[in-house]
Design a protein around this motif. Structure first.
Motif, PDB file in Angstrom:
ATOM      1  N   GLY A   1       0.821  -1.219   0.000  1.00 52.29           N
ATOM      2  CA  GLY A   1       0.000   0.000   0.000  1.00 52.29           C
ATOM      3  C   GLY A   1       0.847   1.257   0.000  1.00 52.29           C
ATOM      4  O   GLY A   1       0.579   2.212  -0.742  1.00 52.29           O
ATOM      5  N   GLY A   2       1.889   1.263   0.825  1.00 56.00           N
ATOM      6  CA  GLY A   2       2.773   2.435   0.897  1.00 56.00           C
ATOM      7  C   GLY A   2       3.469   2.691  -0.431  1.00 56.00           C
ATOM      8  O   GLY A   2       3.596   3.840  -0.866  1.00 56.00           O
TER       9      GLY A   2
ATOM     10  N   SER B   1       2.680   5.742   6.950  1.00 56.32           N
ATOM     11  CA  SER B   1       2.110   7.088   6.837  1.00 56.32           C
ATOM     12  C   SER B   1       3.191   8.146   7.043  1.00 56.32           C
ATOM     13  O   SER B   1       3.269   9.131   6.311  1.00 56.32           O
ATOM     14  CB  SER B   1       1.009   7.292   7.871  1.00 56.32           C
TER      15      SER B   1
ATOM     16  N   THR C   1      -2.892   9.249   3.680  1.00 55.94           N
ATOM     17  CA  THR C   1      -2.404   8.164   4.535  1.00 55.94           C
ATOM     18  C   THR C   1      -3.560   7.402   5.180  1.00 55.94           C
ATOM     19  O   THR C   1      -3.343   6.577   6.061  1.00 55.94           O
ATOM     20  CB  THR C   1      -1.463   8.709   5.636  1.00 55.94           C
TER      21      THR C   1
ATOM     22  N   LEU D   1      -3.202   3.609   5.371  1.00 56.30           N
ATOM     23  CA  LEU D   1      -1.849   3.096   5.617  1.00 56.30           C
ATOM     24  C   LEU D   1      -1.526   3.008   7.106  1.00 56.30           C
ATOM     25  O   LEU D   1      -2.071   3.755   7.925  1.00 56.30           O
ATOM     26  CB  LEU D   1      -0.823   4.010   4.923  1.00 56.30           C
TER      27      LEU D   1
ATOM     28  N   GLN E   1       1.047   4.169  -2.887  1.00 54.28           N
ATOM     29  CA  GLN E   1       0.830   5.600  -2.657  1.00 54.28           C
ATOM     30  C   GLN E   1       2.038   6.406  -3.144  1.00 54.28           C
ATOM     31  O   GLN E   1       1.871   7.516  -3.643  1.00 54.28           O
ATOM     32  CB  GLN E   1       0.516   5.860  -1.177  1.00 54.28           C
TER      33      GLN E   1
END
Ligand code: ADP
Length: 233
Positions: free
Chosen positions: A142-143, A175, A167, A170, A146
């Protein structure tokens, strides 16, 4: 001249809900601003008015000297080209690689692939993901996804980066990583950053300007603010 000026702005949705009421706001070039407030306080509405996803019912919203409230629909794409936008849900194209996702916007405006490549590589380097340029979104955390979105949003070197709960999906460590990338972009390139968030730890740690909305009204605007939100249940 301020990059953003909101003047006597109201947004009343068709269902009668007043999401923003008599808002006045000025944001200078190069600022990093958090927008906080309880759920439903108008954060997304404010952000959407900046990139003309929503029009104010009354008042003016200037971005780069242009009253985007008055902008013709046919000119909205021109405004969006000058902005970077990062959302909570990543909105990456699943069938394109990381490289292709970032290159996509530049191809859309007709840049030649020779011009595109160095820009995409640089944007991916800025988020620490050059190594993953051949990966597909579903192969990333996920990070990392992003970070691809951030690369995509800065590839055209916008003056303004708008982030709506970037964020929100996350973990805390990730985040912090995302926000430190945004902080670096703000410092290195002078990109103005507006970030709507619920993330108490990040807001308190960063000591940036904090704009608090309560029921669509500007409740406070602090230079080195902290996270003070009264959640209404
Ligand atoms: P936040 O981002 O702080 O959660 P929003 O800007 O999404 O707040 O919402 C502010 C208020 O406007 C809420 O009462 C919400 O229900 C209402 N609202 C948001 N979008 C719409 C819409 N498209 N139509 C009607 N009401 C909306």
């Amino acid at each position: 001249m301020n990059l953003i000026e909101v003047k006597n702005c109201y947004k009343v949705y068709n269902n009668g809900v007043t999401a923003i009421a008599d808002l006045n706001l000025a944001i200078a070039r190069g600022e990093f601003v958090f927008v906080i407030g309880a759920s439903g306080s108008g954060k997304s509405t404010l952000i959407k008015m900046l990139y003309r996803e929503e029009k104010p019912t009354n008042g003016k919203v200037f971005v780069g000297g242009i009253n985007v409230a008055k902008l013709r629909n046919s000119k909205v794409f021109k405004l969006r080209r000058k902005l970077g936008i990062v959302f909570q849900d990543f909105k990456l194209l699943p069938k394109l690689t990381v490289y292709e996702n970032v290159a996509f916007a530049l191809e859309a405006i007709g840049l030649h692939s020779k011009e595109i490549r160095p820009k995409v590589i640089k944007a991916l380097e800025n988020v620490g993901l050059k190594d993953k340029m051949r990966s597909f979104p579903n192969q990333l955390s996920g990070g990392e996804q992003q970070r691809v979105c951030i690369a995509r949003s800065i590839v055209n070197e916008p003056k303004l980066l708008i982030c709506d709960e970037p964020t929100g999906n996350l973990d805390p460590d990730i985040s912090r990583e995302i926000v430190s990338i945004l902080d670096k972009i703000n410092k290195e390139f002078g990109t103005t950053i507006i970030m709507a968030t619920h993330d108490r730890d990040i807001v308190n740690k960063m000591k940036k300007r904090v704009i608090l909305l309560e029921n669509g009204v500007l409740a406070s605007d602090e230079k080195k603010g902290s996270y003070v939100v009264h959640e209404s249940h």
